[in-house]
Scaffold this motif. Sequence first.
Motif, short mmCIF file in Angstrom:
data_model
loop_
_atom_site.label_atom_id
_atom_site.label_comp_id
_atom_site.label_asym_id
_atom_site.label_seq_id
_atom_site.Cartn_x
_atom_site.Cartn_y
_atom_site.Cartn_z
N THR A 149 -63.14 -15.96 -54.01
CA THR A 149 -62.54 -16.27 -52.77
C THR A 149 -61.01 -15.68 -52.57
OG1 THR A 149 -63.79 -18.16 -52.48
CG2 THR A 149 -61.88 -18.18 -51.08
N GLU A 150 -61.17 -14.70 -51.51
CA GLU A 150 -59.66 -14.17 -51.54
C GLU A 150 -58.54 -14.93 -50.97
OE1 GLU A 150 -59.87 -10.44 -49.36
OE2 GLU A 150 -61.42 -9.93 -50.32
N ASN A 151 -57.24 -14.70 -51.25
CA ASN A 151 -56.16 -14.86 -50.46
C ASN A 151 -55.61 -16.46 -51.08
OD1 ASN A 151 -54.00 -14.11 -49.18
ND2 ASN A 151 -54.69 -15.18 -47.22
N ILE A 152 -56.00 -16.82 -52.38
CA ILE A 152 -55.50 -18.20 -52.65
C ILE A 152 -54.31 -17.98 -53.74
CG2 ILE A 152 -55.93 -20.11 -54.34
CD1 ILE A 152 -59.02 -19.30 -54.16
N GLU A 153 -53.05 -17.78 -52.94
CA GLU A 153 -51.76 -17.55 -53.42
C GLU A 153 -50.71 -18.59 -52.92
OE1 GLU A 153 -50.93 -13.22 -52.97
OE2 GLU A 153 -52.77 -13.08 -52.19
N VAL A 154 -49.52 -18.74 -53.65
CA VAL A 154 -48.73 -19.74 -53.69
C VAL A 154 -48.04 -19.36 -52.14
CG1 VAL A 154 -46.78 -18.23 -54.78
CG2 VAL A 154 -46.56 -20.83 -54.62
N LYS A 155 -48.10 -18.27 -51.57
CA LYS A 155 -47.51 -17.77 -50.32
C LYS A 155 -48.26 -18.20 -49.30
CE LYS A 155 -49.85 -13.41 -49.91
NZ LYS A 155 -49.52 -11.91 -50.02
N ASN A 156 -49.25 -19.04 -49.47
CA ASN A 156 -50.09 -19.67 -48.52
C ASN A 156 -50.04 -21.15 -48.56
OD1 ASN A 156 -51.57 -17.32 -47.81
ND2 ASN A 156 -53.00 -17.54 -49.48
N LEU A 157 -49.07 -21.61 -49.22
CA LEU A 157 -48.72 -23.13 -49.40
C LEU A 157 -48.12 -23.61 -47.74
CD1 LEU A 157 -48.81 -25.72 -51.11
CD2 LEU A 157 -46.58 -25.25 -51.87
N LYS A 158 -48.82 -24.87 -47.29
CA LYS A 158 -48.04 -25.30 -45.99
C LYS A 158 -47.75 -26.55 -45.96
CE LYS A 158 -51.40 -21.94 -43.38
NZ LYS A 158 -51.87 -21.02 -44.59
N VAL A 159 -47.27 -27.03 -44.92
CA VAL A 159 -46.39 -28.37 -44.87
C VAL A 159 -47.90 -29.16 -44.55
CG1 VAL A 159 -45.35 -29.93 -43.48
CG2 VAL A 159 -44.33 -27.66 -44.19
N GLY A 160 -48.07 -30.20 -44.99
CA GLY A 160 -49.26 -31.26 -44.93
C GLY A 160 -50.24 -30.94 -46.13
N ALA A 161 -50.33 -29.95 -46.84
CA ALA A 161 -51.21 -29.76 -47.89
C ALA A 161 -51.11 -30.89 -48.91
CB ALA A 161 -50.76 -28.44 -48.58
N LYS A 162 -52.45 -31.41 -49.33
CA LYS A 162 -52.57 -32.28 -50.37
C LYS A 162 -52.52 -31.80 -51.50
CE LYS A 162 -53.09 -35.81 -47.34
NZ LYS A 162 -52.09 -36.64 -47.26
N ILE A 163 -51.86 -32.31 -52.44
CA ILE A 163 -51.57 -31.91 -54.02
C ILE A 163 -52.39 -32.68 -54.90
CG2 ILE A 163 -50.14 -31.41 -55.84
CD1 ILE A 163 -47.85 -31.17 -53.51
N LEU A 164 -53.69 -32.09 -55.42
CA LEU A 164 -54.22 -32.86 -56.60
C LEU A 164 -54.10 -32.37 -57.94
CD1 LEU A 164 -56.12 -32.24 -53.75
CD2 LEU A 164 -57.75 -33.70 -55.10
N VAL A 165 -54.31 -33.14 -58.99
CA VAL A 165 -54.26 -32.62 -60.32
C VAL A 165 -55.44 -32.80 -60.85
CG1 VAL A 165 -53.33 -34.90 -61.40
CG2 VAL A 165 -52.78 -32.53 -62.43
N SER A 166 -56.16 -32.03 -61.78
CA SER A 166 -57.48 -32.10 -62.13
C SER A 166 -57.83 -33.12 -63.21
CB SER A 166 -57.89 -30.80 -62.58
OG SER A 166 -57.40 -30.16 -63.71
N GLY A 167 -56.84 -33.82 -63.75
CA GLY A 167 -57.21 -34.61 -64.96
C GLY A 167 -55.78 -35.38 -65.36
N ASP A 168 -55.82 -36.01 -66.53
CA ASP A 168 -54.53 -36.77 -67.05
C ASP A 168 -53.56 -35.60 -67.47
OD1 ASP A 168 -56.80 -36.54 -69.18
OD2 ASP A 168 -54.94 -37.06 -70.55
N ILE A 169 -52.36 -35.73 -67.69
CA ILE A 169 -51.22 -34.80 -68.11
C ILE A 169 -50.72 -34.92 -69.57
CG2 ILE A 169 -50.79 -34.67 -65.76
CD1 ILE A 169 -48.19 -36.07 -66.15
N GLY A 170 -50.18 -33.89 -69.87
CA GLY A 170 -49.41 -34.03 -71.45
C GLY A 170 -50.14 -34.12 -72.40
N ARG A 171 -51.44 -34.10 -72.41
CA ARG A 171 -52.13 -34.41 -73.65
C ARG A 171 -51.76 -33.17 -74.82
NH1 ARG A 171 -57.81 -34.84 -73.48
NH2 ARG A 171 -57.85 -34.84 -71.30
#
Length: 330
Positions: A149-171
């Motif tokens: 899938t093309e065009n998945i880049e940080v320059k496409n980040l927009k106001v209103g976007a939801k931010i998810l994390v795929s699991g627990d952190i720091g392990r």
Amino acid sequence: MQKIMLSHGGGGEEMNELINGLVFKIFDNEILKDSNDSAILNLGKKVAFSTDSFVVTPTKFNGGDIGKIAVCGTVNDLAMVGASASYLSCALILEEGLCVDELKEILTSIKKTADEAGVSIVCGDTKVVSKGSCDKIFINTSGIGEIVTENIEVKNLKVGAKILVSGDIGRHGAVVLASREELSLQSELKSDCKVLKNVVLEILDCGIKPQCMRDATRGGISAALNEWANFKGFELKIYEEKIKIKDEVSGICELLGFEACELANEGTFVIAVDPKDEEKTLEILRKFDENANTIGEVVSDKKTGVIIENIYGSSRYLEVPKGELLPRIC
């Protein structure tokens, strides 16, 4: 005269200054300026290309080893731009005196992880240096994969976007630290090191197009989120109670004065999606890891920074990691 310090490899502010102020300046080109995990190239069809070096100490830890990380790291970088890795190179720098049986273990781990990821090791190189010139073994892997899938880049980040994390952190960072310090906690905790290719492909196959993704390695989710905020000049708001942290990780952080959000992960990523795709994305993420969660959103294009709010409603900046942090973790 400025000299390279360990902090320049820690994934935080000093590393960003080195890369943006020196490396990018000397090698300046439009592909580098996009600041993605992998370079996106047009070779008749869109492909992604990435390279990474691995200097983990200790070379083996609970949940993985330097060989497993060497494959996961590059395959995951490709996945973060919507690419399915197909081929890897593998270059080895070996220290004189390394036990051949230990090298065989590491190479077997590379092969096993590559097979699980559906990639082939197709070229490589080996150098041997005198004792004391490196720490047992350093590995470089480069990878190439077709863009799904093309065009998945940080320059496409927009106001209103939801931010998810795929699991627990720091392990991962906590496990490596526990191994070095010989803490008893290490037997209870495993690194999150794993290939992210399959979960990303399932998200893309469902027709969801993330705005951007980033695997939260050196500097943890703090470094990843601040990279997004600084690149776009946006303000991100994160809810602390939504972030899953294992009790053992919290214990290590409290004991040794670390911030869990700054500890490295090797199988956890952050993803920004359109609000309409939040529920479906979370459903897929939780198929692979029950600890996946929505942790925040992009709230403004008027400020730059990451605000983290605790359960009591108090807020503070989640700053870019500074200092030495925890070197040699990937």
